[in-house]
Design a protein around this motif. Structure first.
Motif, PDB file in Angstrom:
ATOM      1  N   THR A   2       6.676  11.399  -9.129  1.00  0.00           N
ATOM      2  CA  THR A   2       6.860  10.412  -8.069  1.00  0.00           C
ATOM      3  C   THR A   2       7.576  11.046  -6.881  1.00  0.00           C
ATOM      4  OG1 THR A   2       7.037   8.697  -9.752  1.00  0.00           O
ATOM      5  CG2 THR A   2       7.820   8.149  -7.560  1.00  0.00           C
ATOM      6  N   ASP A  44       7.004   1.723  -9.297  1.00  0.00           N
ATOM      7  CA  ASP A  44       7.150   2.712  -8.231  1.00  0.00           C
ATOM      8  C   ASP A  44       8.587   3.195  -8.062  1.00  0.00           C
ATOM      9  OD1 ASP A  44       4.432   2.542  -7.552  1.00  0.00           O
ATOM     10  OD2 ASP A  44       4.806   0.770  -6.307  1.00  0.00           O
ATOM     11  N   VAL A  46      12.181   4.959  -8.371  1.00  0.00           N
ATOM     12  CA  VAL A  46      12.828   6.193  -8.805  1.00  0.00           C
ATOM     13  C   VAL A  46      14.310   5.889  -8.951  1.00  0.00           C
ATOM     14  CG1 VAL A  46      13.427   8.553  -8.165  1.00  0.00           C
ATOM     15  CG2 VAL A  46      11.129   7.702  -7.722  1.00  0.00           C
ATOM     16  N   ARG A  87      10.877  10.163 -13.258  1.00  0.00           N
ATOM     17  CA  ARG A  87      11.309   9.106 -12.329  1.00  0.00           C
ATOM     18  C   ARG A  87      12.832   8.984 -12.245  1.00  0.00           C
ATOM     19  NH1 ARG A  87       8.110   3.911 -14.052  1.00  0.00           N
ATOM     20  NH2 ARG A  87       9.565   2.980 -12.536  1.00  0.00           N
TER      21      ARG A  87
END
Length: 425
Positions: A2, A44, A46, A87
């Motif tokens: 990511t 999505d 992190v 992540r």
């Protein structure tokens, strides 16, 4: 992997679409678990997890964990919760000679270099270079040139370790804030943000020093500067953010367009204040004591519930165990709390500084917490008791007979404010 959100913070601000990232600075398993669960819920997201030089270092720090053990600890929780290791960003906070400042500078800096090396080798990719504190025989606060020279020395150690390890090179944070990390140890009535000219001087001197030491490329990876935006908490009060007071700092970023600020001690700020910080150029929001404060509040609320509901549990068994523990080992609070016996008692348990957080990993505390959780496991807590002792949490949480879920919800309620503040684009 990511995309690393840290690398886009300055660009997003320049483009008028700022966003932030919460820096979770804690070594408590439940805090880490709550943060990981929030990240899992957002595919999505992190997650930025940080450790300080006192918490974690090559000698174990006060947690007993070296940098590689801390990474393994966090990744173990992440694996159980279903969050891929890719992540998670690991950050090192206040990496410098602080743990050894009672030693001569040469000795303390050698240990600091070894610590930074250990952090980078363990996989920490966000490195806060902080050599602002004086060592034995030096002033408590050093001059800017000495700070920058020592920061460059630590950066060299980090760069060497990163090249040997392979993979992405570190991102750096420079600067520091006053008072020291963890909050002030007294009531704060007047707090002035860092002056813009002082921030400018910090940036310029570090830039020049890094160039002189052949570290221009490393300086290009400096993403943020730690300044005082005018937020702080003492033992008994919180200073709320006032955007107008830090306006000159925000304006400086219009000239230093590759940088943003990192805001320390944002604990206990309102959602509005956190949102304003992100919008005004402080998108890295560090929080630690505020999370463990919420945990302690909830543990003590459950302690009262168990005292009312569970035969044989006793009256405030957990609180009494923690009082005994803190009195028997006062090193983590004695020099930070002040006043008469009643004041000291209240601060030990209820201070915003939350120095009780240093004791939760002690075996005696672990036993007391485990006893509380076992006492309430499978027992439905009536709505009326939830309202009485845990009024900030949804009353229906008590019905499931799951004290861990209640604890995680309390921590998550704090993280939710940060999450909302960071989603501004």
């Amino acid at each position: 992997m990511t995309t690393n959100p840290l690398q886009g913070l300055a660009t997003a601000r320049r483009n008028g679409k700022p966003y932030g990232i919460t820096s979770v600075c804690s070594a408590h398993a439940l805090v880490i678990q709550a943060a990981i669960r929030r990240a899992v819920a957002d595919r999505d997201a992190v997650l930025l997890i940080e450790a300080t030089c006192n918490q974690v270092n090559q000698f174990g720090g006060y947690t007993g964990m070296t940098p590689d053990l801390f990474v393994a600890f966090v990744q173990g929780i992440a694996a159980r919760e279903g969050l891929p290791a890719s992540r998670i960003i690991f950050g090192g906070d206040h990496l410098g000679p602080n743990p050894w400042r009672a030693e001569p500078a040469a000795q303390a800096m050698s240990k600091a270099e070894a610590m930074v090396t250990a952090y980078v080798w363990a996989g920490f990719s966000k490195i806060h270079l902080d050599a602002s504190m004086g060592c034995a025989g030096e002033p408590a606060a050093l001059d800017d040139e000495t700070i920058a020279t020592r920061a460059a020395r630590l950066a060299k150690a980090a760069e060497k370790a990163a090249r040997s390890r392979g993979g992405a090179m570190p991102l750096y944070i420079i600067g520091t804030e006053v008072p020291v990390p963890g909050g002030a140890d007294h009531a704060i009535s007047d707090l002035k943000p860092t002056e813009a000219r002082a921030a400018r001087r910090t940036i310029d001197i570090h830039r020049d020093t890094f160039a002189r030491e052949g570290l221009e490329e490393a300086f290009s990876r400096v993403i943020a500067v730690v300044v005082q935006p005018g937020v702080e908490f003492g033992s008994e009060n919180v200073v709320a953010y006032r955007p107008e007071a830090s306006a000159p700092l925000t304006a400086l970023l219009d000239h230093e367009t590759a940088l943003v600020y990192e805001a320390h001690s944002t604990d206990y700020q309102s959602r509005w204040a956190l949102t304003a910080l992100v919008a005004n150029g402080f998108p890295i929001l560090k929080v630690g004591p505020g999370l463990t404060f919420a945990l302690r509040e909830t543990l003590y609320g459950l302690d009262l519930v168990a005292s009312e509901m569970v035969s044989g549990y006793g009256e405030r068994s957990l609180a009494k165990a923690m009082e005994t523990l803190m009195l028997s080992a006062p090193g983590h609070w004695r020099s930070h709390y002040h006043g008469d016996a009643t004041s000291l008692h209240l601060q030990r348990h209820y201070s915003y500084s939350d120095r009780i957080r240093y004791y939760w990993s002690n075996p005696a505390a672990s036993v007391a917490v485990a006893r509380l959780r076992e006492a309430l496991s499978g027992i439905a807590i009536p709505e009326t008791l939830m309202r009485q002792f845990l009024p900030t949490l949804p009353a229906e949480l008590g019905a499931a007979g799951n004290p861990e879920a209640i604890l995680l919800a309390a921590i998550d309620s704090v993280l939710a404010d940060y999450d909302a503040a960071c989603r501004q684009a």
